[in-house]
Write a protein that holds these residues in place. Sequence first.
Motif, PDB file in Angstrom:
ATOM      1  N   ARG A  36      -8.455  -6.516   0.363  1.00 10.25           N
ATOM      2  CA  ARG A  36      -9.184  -6.830   1.598  1.00 10.25           C
ATOM      3  C   ARG A  36      -9.605  -8.302   1.624  1.00 10.25           C
ATOM      4  O   ARG A  36      -9.464  -8.978   2.635  1.00 10.25           O
ATOM      5  CB  ARG A  36     -10.396  -5.926   1.750  1.00 10.25           C
TER       6      ARG A  36
ATOM      7  N   PRO B 135      -1.394  -2.018 -10.354  1.00 13.27           N
ATOM      8  CA  PRO B 135      -2.404  -1.569  -9.384  1.00 13.27           C
ATOM      9  C   PRO B 135      -3.444  -2.648  -9.109  1.00 13.27           C
ATOM     10  O   PRO B 135      -3.813  -3.423  -9.997  1.00 13.27           O
ATOM     11  CB  PRO B 135      -3.039  -0.352 -10.059  1.00 13.27           C
ATOM     12  N   LEU B 136      -3.905  -2.716  -7.862  1.00 15.86           N
ATOM     13  CA  LEU B 136      -4.944  -3.641  -7.435  1.00 15.86           C
ATOM     14  C   LEU B 136      -6.024  -2.855  -6.706  1.00 15.86           C
ATOM     15  O   LEU B 136      -5.749  -1.808  -6.122  1.00 15.86           O
ATOM     16  CB  LEU B 136      -4.374  -4.707  -6.501  1.00 15.86           C
ATOM     17  N   SER B 137      -7.239  -3.375  -6.709  1.00 13.36           N
ATOM     18  CA  SER B 137      -8.332  -2.688  -6.028  1.00 13.36           C
ATOM     19  C   SER B 137      -8.287  -2.962  -4.527  1.00 13.36           C
ATOM     20  O   SER B 137      -7.747  -3.967  -4.071  1.00 13.36           O
ATOM     21  CB  SER B 137      -9.677  -3.143  -6.593  1.00 13.36           C
ATOM     22  N   PHE B 138      -8.867  -2.041  -3.780  1.00 15.40           N
ATOM     23  CA  PHE B 138      -8.934  -2.189  -2.333  1.00 15.40           C
ATOM     24  C   PHE B 138      -9.738  -3.439  -1.958  1.00 15.40           C
ATOM     25  O   PHE B 138      -9.387  -4.149  -1.020  1.00 15.40           O
ATOM     26  CB  PHE B 138      -9.577  -0.949  -1.716  1.00 15.40           C
ATOM     27  N   GLN B 139     -10.805  -3.731  -2.712  1.00 14.52           N
ATOM     28  CA  GLN B 139     -11.645  -4.891  -2.427  1.00 14.52           C
ATOM     29  C   GLN B 139     -10.868  -6.193  -2.595  1.00 14.52           C
ATOM     30  O   GLN B 139     -11.028  -7.121  -1.792  1.00 14.52           O
ATOM     31  CB  GLN B 139     -12.894  -4.901  -3.321  1.00 14.52           C
ATOM     32  N   SER B 140     -10.036  -6.294  -3.627  1.00 14.06           N
ATOM     33  CA  SER B 140      -9.278  -7.531  -3.835  1.00 14.06           C
ATOM     34  C   SER B 140      -8.220  -7.710  -2.739  1.00 14.06           C
ATOM     35  O   SER B 140      -7.990  -8.821  -2.284  1.00 14.06           O
ATOM     36  CB  SER B 140      -8.627  -7.541  -5.215  1.00 14.06           C
TER      37      SER B 140
ATOM     38  N   SER C   9      -3.052   3.911  -2.400  1.00 18.29           N
ATOM     39  CA  SER C   9      -3.301   2.998  -3.515  1.00 18.29           C
ATOM     40  C   SER C   9      -2.652   1.667  -3.175  1.00 18.29           C
ATOM     41  O   SER C   9      -1.669   1.604  -2.448  1.00 18.29           O
ATOM     42  CB  SER C   9      -2.742   3.560  -4.818  1.00 18.29           C
ATOM     43  N   HIS C  10      -3.239   0.598  -3.705  1.00 18.72           N
ATOM     44  CA  HIS C  10      -2.739  -0.753  -3.472  1.00 18.72           C
ATOM     45  C   HIS C  10      -2.212  -1.322  -4.776  1.00 18.72           C
ATOM     46  O   HIS C  10      -2.702  -0.973  -5.853  1.00 18.72           O
ATOM     47  CB  HIS C  10      -3.858  -1.663  -2.954  1.00 18.72           C
ATOM     48  N   GLY C  11      -1.233  -2.227  -4.676  1.00 19.96           N
ATOM     49  CA  GLY C  11      -0.707  -2.852  -5.871  1.00 19.96           C
ATOM     50  C   GLY C  11       0.392  -3.850  -5.562  1.00 19.96           C
ATOM     51  O   GLY C  11       0.680  -4.145  -4.401  1.00 19.96           O
TER      52      GLY C  11
ATOM     53  N   ARG D 201       0.852  -1.190   0.000  1.00 19.37           N
ATOM     54  CA  ARG D 201       0.000   0.000   0.000  1.00 19.37           C
ATOM     55  C   ARG D 201       0.887   1.239   0.000  1.00 19.37           C
ATOM     56  O   ARG D 201       1.784   1.378   0.819  1.00 19.37           O
ATOM     57  CB  ARG D 201      -0.877   0.017   1.247  1.00 19.37           C
TER      58      ARG D 201
ATOM     59  N   ARG E 175      -6.647 -11.898 -14.870  1.00 18.59           N
ATOM     60  CA  ARG E 175      -5.973 -11.369 -16.042  1.00 18.59           C
ATOM     61  C   ARG E 175      -5.317 -12.510 -16.804  1.00 18.59           C
ATOM     62  O   ARG E 175      -5.075 -13.575 -16.253  1.00 18.59           O
ATOM     63  CB  ARG E 175      -4.934 -10.318 -15.665  1.00 18.59           C
TER      64      ARG E 175
END
Length: 91
Positions: free
Chosen positions: A72, A65-70, A52-54, A34, A84
Amino acid sequence: MFVIFGWLRRFTILGIKIDECANCGQVCEHIVGRKTNWGHVFWMPVLFLGFSHGMVCAKCGAWTPLSFQSIRAAMKSGVLLLARSRPNAPV
């Protein structure tokens, strides 16, 4: 009087995943983390500017980059699934 201001970026490591890099195609470790951005005055953080997460590839340093939901869901279950295509997948 001088006022020193600017921004700080902190990186927090959340985990490590072995996966194929979308940039270089190597199967290697990716550091899941993060980035947190702060505004500072005299190097003391005073204003939160976002996060931002990744994943960072250990070989080439590419940021995915990765989403916050993934993130969590991965922290709860221990499994980070990526939807992907693999660049060097066998056919």
